[in-house]
Design a protein around this motif. Structure first.
Motif, PDB file in Angstrom:
ATOM      1  N   SER A 471       0.835  -1.193   0.000  1.00 36.67           N
ATOM      2  CA  SER A 471       0.000   0.000   0.000  1.00 36.67           C
ATOM      3  C   SER A 471       0.875   1.251   0.000  1.00 36.67           C
ATOM      4  O   SER A 471       2.033   1.239   0.430  1.00 36.67           O
ATOM      5  N   GLU A 472       0.273   2.343  -0.455  1.00 33.00           N
ATOM      6  CA  GLU A 472       0.993   3.615  -0.488  1.00 33.00           C
ATOM      7  C   GLU A 472       1.376   4.066   0.921  1.00 33.00           C
ATOM      8  O   GLU A 472       2.468   4.602   1.143  1.00 33.00           O
ATOM      9  N   GLN A 473       0.469   3.859   1.882  1.00 35.93           N
ATOM     10  CA  GLN A 473       0.780   4.275   3.254  1.00 35.93           C
ATOM     11  C   GLN A 473       1.891   3.430   3.860  1.00 35.93           C
ATOM     12  O   GLN A 473       2.729   3.949   4.607  1.00 35.93           O
ATOM     13  N   PHE A 474       1.909   2.111   3.551  1.00 34.50           N
ATOM     14  CA  PHE A 474       2.990   1.292   4.082  1.00 34.50           C
ATOM     15  C   PHE A 474       4.329   1.747   3.505  1.00 34.50           C
ATOM     16  O   PHE A 474       5.333   1.808   4.207  1.00 34.50           O
ATOM     17  N   ARG A 475       4.321   2.081   2.204  1.00 33.16           N
ATOM     18  CA  ARG A 475       5.550   2.591   1.595  1.00 33.16           C
ATOM     19  C   ARG A 475       5.968   3.896   2.260  1.00 33.16           C
ATOM     20  O   ARG A 475       7.153   4.156   2.471  1.00 33.16           O
ATOM     21  N   GLU A 476       4.973   4.709   2.627  1.00 28.35           N
ATOM     22  CA  GLU A 476       5.273   5.971   3.296  1.00 28.35           C
ATOM     23  C   GLU A 476       5.889   5.714   4.675  1.00 28.35           C
ATOM     24  O   GLU A 476       6.793   6.434   5.102  1.00 28.35           O
ATOM     25  N   ILE A 477       5.411   4.692   5.378  1.00 24.58           N
ATOM     26  CA  ILE A 477       5.999   4.329   6.672  1.00 24.58           C
ATOM     27  C   ILE A 477       7.469   3.938   6.476  1.00 24.58           C
ATOM     28  O   ILE A 477       8.343   4.340   7.255  1.00 24.58           O
ATOM     29  N   GLU A 478       7.730   3.151   5.434  1.00 27.46           N
ATOM     30  CA  GLU A 478       9.120   2.766   5.151  1.00 27.46           C
ATOM     31  C   GLU A 478       9.988   3.999   4.935  1.00 27.46           C
ATOM     32  O   GLU A 478      11.077   4.115   5.508  1.00 27.46           O
ATOM     33  N   PHE A 479       9.531   4.916   4.093  1.00 24.94           N
ATOM     34  CA  PHE A 479      10.319   6.118   3.801  1.00 24.94           C
ATOM     35  C   PHE A 479      10.498   6.960   5.063  1.00 24.94           C
ATOM     36  O   PHE A 479      11.580   7.488   5.317  1.00 24.94           O
ATOM     37  N   LEU A 480       9.428   7.106   5.849  1.00 19.33           N
ATOM     38  CA  LEU A 480       9.502   7.910   7.064  1.00 19.33           C
ATOM     39  C   LEU A 480      10.536   7.350   8.025  1.00 19.33           C
ATOM     40  O   LEU A 480      11.283   8.098   8.661  1.00 19.33           O
ATOM     41  N   CYS A 481      10.591   6.024   8.131  1.00 24.27           N
ATOM     42  CA  CYS A 481      11.521   5.411   9.084  1.00 24.27           C
ATOM     43  C   CYS A 481      12.968   5.420   8.576  1.00 24.27           C
ATOM     44  O   CYS A 481      13.889   5.249   9.377  1.00 24.27           O
ATOM     45  N   GLY A 482      13.154   5.588   7.285  1.00 20.64           N
ATOM     46  CA  GLY A 482      14.514   5.671   6.759  1.00 20.64           C
ATOM     47  C   GLY A 482      14.833   4.668   5.683  1.00 20.64           C
ATOM     48  O   GLY A 482      15.929   4.694   5.115  1.00 20.64           O
ATOM     49  N   LEU A 483      13.906   3.776   5.381  1.00 16.94           N
ATOM     50  CA  LEU A 483      14.122   2.769   4.339  1.00 16.94           C
ATOM     51  C   LEU A 483      13.604   3.340   3.021  1.00 16.94           C
ATOM     52  O   LEU A 483      12.477   3.074   2.606  1.00 16.94           O
TER      53      LEU A 483
END
Length: 623
Positions: A471-483
């Motif tokens: 999902s787009e939000q899960f990808r956003e969580i990854e980016f937010l955390c640093g991945l």
């Protein structure tokens, strides 16, 4: 039962001679024929008979009382659009009638509101006039369903609709200048045949072009006259979409997927037709619209809905509830219930206090329960489960983003004030919530595992890319955390809002960056030099974490943050593992619907960690 009519028209009692004003012929003008009656002319051509309800607020209010209508949302008649004229003339014309609408509303004792018109042939001018009108008191805009040969999927018109969403403007789409008139010269066939076809063309063009995929969910748009022939030919459109690749267009989903993206009004004049329309569109997406006070309008406004066999709560939605959401009306701005005539009040219905906040209204329960639209026809029983579980994931992802943003803000403040401990405590507290949410997300897979593989495969082919990538939000969580991985952006191009959010996350400091920035501010981590390699920086960060653990007495709060980050990281890896196990259990090693390698692709993600330095620090502690 309150009633709000979102589709009705007005003409001012008089307006300037537009032909003389602009020096061009064939502009609309009004010719008063006798007391309370007039003709609308276009140049020398007769257009329509009208009467004083068009311009006299008192007459409108009397007839609203007669019909039990609390609030009318007036709009001009499309003959005034002037889309074919020079933009400066069309803009001036729009301003004249937009201001005239507000003048009429000012005489309506709070029961008349308006939608403006704009020079849609020029998008910049249209956007500016919409903004002016929204500031002046209009609730939105009425637009034609095309501008010359441009349908609503035209890039400029889509830009205008984006602007409407940003301004919070409701949009009413009204058909005009019907095609094929040379074949329909008699019997009012342009109105009875052309208008429904024009409106269907509008909706289909927005769906198949992918316009709805590109436009934000915040856009509130309604198509007049029951959406024309759209609902009644949806089956034909759906069948073509599933069996003929050329009929796919550029949309991401089958046409029926988009039914929750727009409203239609109730101006269909037949009980069986209304029942079918509500069954197709859902009770949350049909609103009272009368086309008052014209001859083709509803003779007694609202009677079609009131006399229908629809349940009481459905009638309430159609008569006013949906309109309040469409127009973004607060409860206190709706018309007063004592204005409804006694003949139309449902005395058996409960009358809750207008301003009372209920469980259902606070949580938007009716809207929430209308958001599940299976793609299988007839709906496969397990598809509802599939939708609900994934929608629940998305709600939890939203909360994770909300909390992780707060963690970032607290750690940033902790770096700015290294002696303060409140921000460190708050970051650790919120991270604990994030770990517990993620633990719930891991357990949700057990619910999906109650599906038999054959049951999922019964509707899997209809999902297209919908189940192929994260999902787009899960990808956003990854980016937010640093991945962060810029290559992943390409999968989100079809959704501009998601793409913009991910691009922003890609460019801004991550949770990982802010955490180590705080350690640097504390003096635990030396600033990185330009000559250092990535490996050198990684090892320096791991040693900084190691230093915290070696001095537990002074850094217990920071160690708590480290433990929470590690636990969160561990649970996300568990989530990835359970995802792989679910995929293998349900579909084996098949390719994903979005073109990924399915479980094989997911296995590559198991080594991904948000905070690898925290794990490396544990190796250092064993030395």
């Amino acid at each position: 039962m309150q009633a709000i009519d979102i589709h009705n028209h007005f003409f001012p009692r008089s307006w300037p001679d537009l032909a003389a004003r602009y020096g061009t012929p064939n502009w609309p003008w009004i010719r008063h024929t006798e007391a309370g009656k007039a003709d609308i002319m276009v140049g020398d051509r007769f257009f329509r008979h009208i009467y004083s309800a068009c311009w006299d607020a008192e007459v409108r209010l009397q007839e609203m009382d007669r019909d039990g209508v609390d609030l009318q949302i007036m709009s001009a008649t499309p003959v005034l659009f002037a889309y074919e004229r020079p933009v400066e003339h069309a803009l001036d014309c729009a301003r004249l009638f937009n201001d005239a609408a507000l003048e009429l509303c000012s005489q309506g004792k709070g029961r008349l509101k308006s939608l403006c018109q704009v020079p849609l042939q020029d998008i910049d001018a249209a956007c500016k006039e919409l903004s002016r009108c929204m500031r002046s008191g209009h609730l939105g805009v009425q637009i034609g369903n095309h501008v010359g040969t441009k349908n609503l999927d035209d890039a400029g018109i889509v830009t205008f609709l984006h602007h409407c969403a940003n301004e919070g403007a409701a949009v009413l789409v009204h058909p005009w200048e019907m095609f094929g008139q040379e074949r329909m010269p008699k019997y009012m066939m342009p109105w009875t045949v052309g208008m429904p076809a024009e409106t269907q063309l509008s909706i289909v063009s927005m769906i198949l072009s992918g316009a709805f995929d590109r436009l934000p969910n915040a856009l509130r748009i309604c198509f007049a006259h029951g959406g024309g022939s759209f609902a009644f030919l949806l089956g034909r459109l759906e069948n073509a979409w599933h069996h003929h690749p050329v009929a796919h267009g550029d949309c991401q989903h089958p046409p029926s997927h988009y039914l929750n993206r727009f409203y239609v009004d109730s101006a269909v004049f037949d009980q069986a037709t209304l029942q079918f329309l509500v069954a197709t569109m859902g009770t949350n997406h049909v609103m009272l619209g009368s086309d008052y006070p014209f001859p083709l309008g509803e003779e007694r406004v609202g009677s079609l809905i009131r006399q229908s066999n629809l349940p009481h709560d459905a009638k309430a939605k159609l008569l006013s509830g949906n309109a309040m959401r469409f127009l973004a009306l607060p409860a206190e701005s709706a018309a007063q219930s004592d204005k409804i005539s006694a003949a139309t009040v449902d005395s058996d219905a409960p009358s809750p206090q207008r301003r009372q906040l209920t469980y259902s209204s606070y949580l938007k329960v009716p809207e929430l329960l209308e958001l599940q639209h299976p793609q299988s026809l007839p709906p496969h029983h397990d598809e509802m489960l599939f939708i609900l579980v994934h929608q629940t994931y998305e709600l939890w992802f939203k909360e994770l983003l909300h909390d992780l943003d707060a963690v970032v803000a607290n750690l940033r403040r902790a770096g700015e004030a290294p002696q303060s401990r409140d921000e460190v405590y708050e970051a650790a507290r919120l991270l604990r919530r994030c770990t517990e949410i993620t633990r719930v997300l891991v357990e949700q897979f057990t619910i999906l595992e109650t599906m038999l593989p054959t049951h999922f495969l019964a509707f899997r082919s209809l999902l297209e890319p919908a189940s192929g990538f994260q999902s787009e939000q899960f990808r956003e969580i990854e980016f937010l955390c640093g991945l962060k991985d810029e290559k992943m952006l390409r999968y989100h191009h079809p959704t501009p809002e998601a793409y913009a959010s991910l691009k922003r996350r890609l460019e801004e400091a991550s949770l990982r960056d802010v955490f180590f920035g705080a350690l640097q501010a504390m003096g635990k981590l030396a600033p990185a030099s330009d000559t250092e390699s990535e490996r050198d920086r990684f090892e320096a960060r791991a040693r900084a974490v190691h230093a915290l653990y070696k001095d537990e007495h002074h850094h217990r709060d920071w160690i708590d943050v480290c433990e929470r980050l590690t636990e969160f990281d561990e649970l996300v890896v568990s989530w990835r593992l359970r995802h792989i196990q679910l995929v293998e259990r349900i579909i084996g090693i098949r390719m994903g619907t979005g073109g990924s390698a399915g479980a094989s692709y997911l296995k590559l993600t198991l080594d991904k960690k948000f905070f690898p330095e925290l794990w490396e620090a544990r190796t250092l502690l064993t030395e």
